[in-house]
Design a protein around this motif. Sequence first.
Motif, PDB file in Angstrom:
ATOM      1  N   GLU A  66       4.584   9.390 -10.140  1.00  0.00           N
ATOM      2  CA  GLU A  66       5.138   8.565 -11.227  1.00  0.00           C
ATOM      3  C   GLU A  66       4.187   8.499 -12.421  1.00  0.00           C
ATOM      4  N   MET A  94       0.842  -1.198   0.000  1.00  0.00           N
ATOM      5  CA  MET A  94       0.000   0.000   0.000  1.00  0.00           C
ATOM      6  C   MET A  94       0.873   1.243   0.000  1.00  0.00           C
ATOM      7  N   ASP A  95       0.546   2.176  -0.859  1.00  0.00           N
ATOM      8  CA  ASP A  95       1.284   3.428  -0.933  1.00  0.00           C
ATOM      9  C   ASP A  95       0.918   4.338   0.234  1.00  0.00           C
ATOM     10  N   LYS A  96       1.864   5.205   0.600  1.00  0.00           N
ATOM     11  CA  LYS A  96       1.595   6.210   1.621  1.00  0.00           C
ATOM     12  C   LYS A  96       0.889   7.386   0.968  1.00  0.00           C
ATOM     13  N   ARG A 150      -0.550   9.809  -8.438  1.00  0.00           N
ATOM     14  CA  ARG A 150       0.819   9.378  -8.167  1.00  0.00           C
ATOM     15  C   ARG A 150       1.763  10.213  -9.029  1.00  0.00           C
ATOM     16  N   SER A 174       1.468  10.344   1.396  1.00  0.00           N
ATOM     17  CA  SER A 174       2.457  11.367   1.040  1.00  0.00           C
ATOM     18  C   SER A 174       3.054  11.132  -0.348  1.00  0.00           C
ATOM     19  N   ASP A 175       2.817   9.955  -0.930  1.00  0.00           N
ATOM     20  CA  ASP A 175       3.301   9.653  -2.283  1.00  0.00           C
ATOM     21  C   ASP A 175       2.383  10.210  -3.370  1.00  0.00           C
ATOM     22  N   PHE A 176       1.301  10.860  -2.968  1.00  0.00           N
ATOM     23  CA  PHE A 176       0.290  11.336  -3.900  1.00  0.00           C
ATOM     24  C   PHE A 176       0.192  12.855  -3.881  1.00  0.00           C
TER      25      PHE A 176
END
Length: 67
Positions: free
Chosen positions: A49, A1-3, A47, A5-7
């Motif tokens: 990326e 699962m992404d944090k 995201r 804060s990565d978004f």
Amino acid sequence: MDKLSDFLRISEAAEYLGVSPNTLRNWVDAGKIVAVRHPVNDYRLFRREDLDALLRQVAVARQKVAN
């Protein structure tokens, strides 16, 4: 699962891409970029990326037109 804060939020993502938030919403609706929803408030999140991949696609397309 992404944090989380990565978004980026939609306003941050739009500024990162150099477009308006409404343009970014239209791109999501058209399937040009994927947005995920915040688990609590249902806001669109992006995201970094995915945004970078979109910028690379635009750069390649511009290069093809220039040649």
